[in-house]
Scaffold this motif. Structure first.
Motif, PDB file in Angstrom:
ATOM      1  N   LEU A 134     -17.669  59.655 -65.381  1.00  0.00           N
ATOM      2  CA  LEU A 134     -18.424  60.891 -65.630  1.00  0.00           C
ATOM      3  C   LEU A 134     -19.638  60.631 -66.509  1.00  0.00           C
ATOM      4  N   GLU A 135     -19.404  59.859 -67.575  1.00  0.00           N
ATOM      5  CA  GLU A 135     -20.460  59.741 -68.573  1.00  0.00           C
ATOM      6  C   GLU A 135     -21.518  58.740 -68.161  1.00  0.00           C
ATOM      7  N   ASP A 136     -22.680  58.970 -68.676  1.00  0.00           N
ATOM      8  CA  ASP A 136     -23.797  58.096 -68.431  1.00  0.00           C
ATOM      9  C   ASP A 136     -23.491  56.718 -69.012  1.00  0.00           C
ATOM     10  N   LYS A 147     -31.953  63.402 -64.692  1.00  0.00           N
ATOM     11  CA  LYS A 147     -32.650  62.132 -64.460  1.00  0.00           C
ATOM     12  C   LYS A 147     -33.623  62.248 -63.309  1.00  0.00           C
ATOM     13  N   PHE A 201     -23.735  68.465 -71.547  1.00  0.00           N
ATOM     14  CA  PHE A 201     -23.732  67.776 -70.264  1.00  0.00           C
ATOM     15  C   PHE A 201     -23.855  66.272 -70.450  1.00  0.00           C
ATOM     16  N   ASP A 202     -22.797  65.698 -70.917  1.00  0.00           N
ATOM     17  CA  ASP A 202     -22.758  64.250 -71.088  1.00  0.00           C
ATOM     18  C   ASP A 202     -22.337  63.638 -69.760  1.00  0.00           C
ATOM     19  N   THR A 203     -23.214  63.745 -68.770  1.00  0.00           N
ATOM     20  CA  THR A 203     -22.833  63.317 -67.426  1.00  0.00           C
ATOM     21  C   THR A 203     -23.822  62.320 -66.861  1.00  0.00           C
ATOM     22  N   TYR A 204     -23.439  61.761 -65.732  1.00  0.00           N
ATOM     23  CA  TYR A 204     -24.236  60.711 -65.117  1.00  0.00           C
ATOM     24  C   TYR A 204     -25.610  61.190 -64.673  1.00  0.00           C
ATOM     25  N   SER A 205     -25.773  62.505 -64.491  1.00  0.00           N
ATOM     26  CA  SER A 205     -27.017  62.981 -63.883  1.00  0.00           C
ATOM     27  C   SER A 205     -28.000  63.552 -64.893  1.00  0.00           C
ATOM     28  N   VAL A 206     -27.582  63.681 -66.156  1.00  0.00           N
ATOM     29  CA  VAL A 206     -28.437  64.365 -67.129  1.00  0.00           C
ATOM     30  C   VAL A 206     -29.039  63.368 -68.104  1.00  0.00           C
TER      31      VAL A 206
END
Lengths: 402, 178, 167
Positions: C152-154, B83, B115-120
């Motif tokens: 963790l997840e968006d 992001k 990368f199912d994460t908050y930053s991607v």
């Protein structure tokens, strides 16, 4: 002379130059805002985090066996070392003894990937100093190494090679042939690459005294790996804390003296020769071992059973299910394990609470720690030297930003 | 072996060929793409392999990498876009001159991948329009080449007026790009 | 090669700091010492300066979060004496809601980014740090990602809704 001329002489003006985050010379995405006095760098301010992918958070949500793909994508130039490092950490936690044969096979894989890593770094130093030929030339050996990995695990770059408890499968006959062919072909190719650069007047002028760092400062900045060794400190995890039976091998830890780009290049170059020698030694040792077949430890609770067993026996199916779903019991505890990665000490600090996922997993990423020295190393240097310094430090964005 | 360029249909005589402008321009554009490699992570290393001697992207007329977005017509996004990087990517896209094409290489650029994460960023098509997606984590060089060939197909067959069409302007508007 | 034993190090630390050393244990092959928060910097400085222990290299540091403990936030430091190959891990915990620690940047410049990382992930402040701001994440991010309660997840994903995945 009248008094007005004095007023014209103003304070020195500096230019601000923004390098990155996407710039061909940065080899990945990091931003450097540089304060320039003409061609000279007065101050550099790095900004990182442009591919932060939250590895540590992700690892807290994944069963142990599923963390290997994350480690792949850390230092993607030498993924197998990262994979093995993680496997060994988990094995240390679970107290799994690995058979000698598997340890030697792992050494072969790790040294192959070290060669692949150093090939990229050194050929890119060549490109940045104006010699594209070397890059195009040595990349074919890198392709050969990829082919070996492909034969071993089915993937080229992000290998996900091996498992907790050993390797996924034994080396095939074809893989051995490919390794032998590489060992036969690579020395000639590498020699030619060295002939192109090592005593090349232009290359030497460009790299000697470019981005130097003293041993003291390098240690203070947390350097490890080839960059620290180039500064003259013979710290190598393979020697200091041997893992995977590195104590059985005879190899030289090459060191430099000035810690400049040329030394870093030469240390990496020599390490490739050492890696080749280690692979040869490992192959000889494997020949002498009585054990010719084992490719994993006998730990059914951590190592996936053969597909044949899974399909035909109840027990195999249950273990398979339990391991895939992350239901196997990992002991509680805290463990730190480090391996000599392509860039230095790659450490895994693992806290397990006995659950299906790690409670906390911290990666000691060598790039992240030593890249902070960059502003100091390029201070007062030319802009073009700053680019060379960066490529010789081998900063890998995936590892840097986690 | 380099790619063979097919002869255009048209009225042919000694020393000349009469064909439609669309076809001539399409052929020229197709075989002289200037890609801008926006390589961020692992896929970038496979792109290096694609450029290097074994696979050699130069065989397809896309040898000249343009690192300046102003002079590029194919944006190759390779690797994870976080992001934090998203606005940069968008700015690069906006700087490119029309006509421009986008190739999303790898699972991360396409959907965010593992990368199912908050930053991607979960796929670059959230911020810029994409023409061709290449699957794989990372894709093999052959796959990247295939993606480029698919782009070439689009380039050759694109109507010369497409970039002025209301559909295209609407597409850009849906991404908030003027 | 190693001539510093864990016993020697513990003895030295106990003599010097007494009740500030809360516990010490061997975790696998690693000597781990838990120290009261207010003297953690003194302990590290002592380990660094002591001629015999000579822990001259900061291997790594990271934040810890145990929401179930009374002292839920902590820091972990790993020091290394490369000459004698002696490694030690220092841990410290605090119950503060906004934890703050002393910076180590005056001992090792390498602590700079590692502390910024701990700030970025856990929101720990480091007194005396030259530039305490986020390093990996965007400045606009709200919350501290590696704390256990952070998702963790968006949260803005539209394609992974319950309708499609049955979660």
């Amino acid at each position: 002379m009248n008094s007005t001329t004095n007023e014209i002489i103003k304070e020195k003006e500096y230019t601000t130059l923004n390098l990155g985050p996407t710039h061909p010379a940065t080899h990945g995405i990091f931003q450097n805002v540089m304060k320039m006095d003409g061609e000279l760098i007065v101050e550099a301010e790095p900004t990182i985090g442009y591919i932060h992918r939250a590895f540590e958070k992700l690892a807290e949500r994944r069963p142990f066996s599923q963390i290997t793909p994350i480690t792949d994508r850390m230092n993607y130039c030498s993924s197998p070392i990262n994979n093995m490092g993680w496997h060994m950490t988990a094995e240390k936690l679970a107290g799994i003894e690995i058979p000698k044969r598997v340890q030697y096979l792992r050494v072969i894989i790790m040294e192959l990937s070290r060669i692949a890593d150093h090939i990229i770094c050194n050929s890119v130093i060549g490109v940045d100093s104006g010699a594209m030929t070397g890059f195009l030339y040595v990349f074919q050996w890198r392709e050969d190494i990829y082919e070996i990995f492909e034969e071993l695990c089915g993937a080229r770059l992000t290998t996900n090679i091996g498992r907790i408890g050993g390797l996924e499968r034994d080396f095939s006959q074809k893989a051995w042939l490919k390794i032998e062919r590489l060992l036969k072909d690579l020395p000639g190719g590498l020699k030619e690459f060295e002939n192109l650069l090592v005593r090349n007047r232009i290359f030497m002028d460009r790299t000697i005294k470019c981005g130097p760092i003293s041993a003291d400062r390098a240690l203070a900045y947390g350097f490890t790996g080839p960059n620290l060794r180039a500064a003259g400190v013979d710290y190598d995890v393979r020697v200091m804390n041997p893992y995977s039976s590195y104590q059985d091998f005879d190899f030289i830890v090459p060191i430099g003296t000035n810690g400049d780009t040329y030394d870093r290049f030469m240390v990496r170059e020599n390490e490739m020769w050492q890696s080749m020698s280690i692979i040869k030694q490992a192959m000889e040792k494997l020949d002498r071992l009585d054990d010719k077949t084992s490719f994993h430890a006998e730990v059914p609770e951590y190592f996936l059973p053969e597909k044949d067993e899974v399909y035909n026996t109840m027990e195999g199916l249950i273990w398979h299910f339990k391991i895939i779903m992350g239901e196997t019991q990992m002991p509680k505890g805290e463990v730190y394990h480090s391996v000599e990665g392509g860039n230095g000490e790659l450490g895994f600090y693992l806290v397990s609470d006995g659950g299906r996922t790690p409670y906390r997993l911290h990666f000691r990423r060598p790039c992240f720690i030593y890249y902070q020295a960059y502003p100091e190393m390029v201070k007062g240097a030319f802009l073009s030297d700053a680019i060379l310094t960066m490529s010789s430090m081998n900063v890998i964005a995936g590892e840097l930003d986690a | 072996m380099s790619q063979k360029v097919e002869k255009l249909d048209g009225f042919e005589g000694p020393g000349f060929l009469a064909t439609s402008l669309d076809k001539a321009v399409g052929l020229a554009r197709k075989n002289s793409l200037w890609p801008l490699p926006f390589a961020t992570s692992c896929c970038g290393i496979e792109f290096m392999a694609t450029m290097a001697s074994t696979y050699d992207l130069g065989r397809f007329g896309a040898e000249r990498l343009s690192f300046s977005p102003r002079q590029a017509d194919l944006l190759m996004v390779m690797g994870t876009i976080s992001k934090k990087m998203g606005p940069v990517l968008r700015q690069v896209y906006e700087q490119m001159a029309e006509p421009k094409w986008v190739l999303a290489v790898g699972a991360c650029a396409t959907t965010g991948g593992i990368f199912d994460t908050y930053s991607v960023l979960q796929g670059i098509d959230r911020i810029i329009p994409v023409d061709v997606y290449v699957p794989g984590c990372p894709p093999r060089p052959e796959q990247i080449l295939d993606g480029v060939l698919k782009i070439q197909e689009l380039v050759q067959n694109e109507s010369r007026r497409r970039r002025e069409s209301p559909e295209y302007l609407e597409l850009l508007a849906s991404y908030g790009i003027e | 090669m190693s001539n510093i034993t864990a016993e020697l190090a513990i003895e030295k630390l106990n003599n010097q700091f007494g009740d500030q050393i809360i516990s010490s244990e061997m975790l696998y092959d690693f000597l781990t010492v838990t120290v009261a928060r207010k003297s953690v910097k003194d302990v590290i400085k002592f380990l660094h300066d002591d001629a015999e222990l000579n822990c001259h290299f900061l291997t790594t540091m990271c934040g810890l979060h145990y929401p179930d403990q009374a002292e839920q936030f902590g820091m972990m430091y790993q020091l290394h004496n490369m000459v004698a190959n002696f490694r030690i891990r220092i841990k410290t915990f605090t119950s503060d809601a906004e934890p703050a620690f002393e910076t180590l940047t005056d001992i090792w410049p390498s602590a700079n980014w590692m502390e910024r990382e701990a700030y970025d992930f856990f929101g720990f402040r480091f007194h005396g740090h030259p530039k305490m701001k986020r390093i990996l994440n965007m400045d606009s991010l709200e919350g501290w990602p590696l704390r256990k309660e952070f998702p963790l997840e968006d949260p803005f994903r539209a394609d992974k809704d319950d309708k499609m995945f049955g979660r």
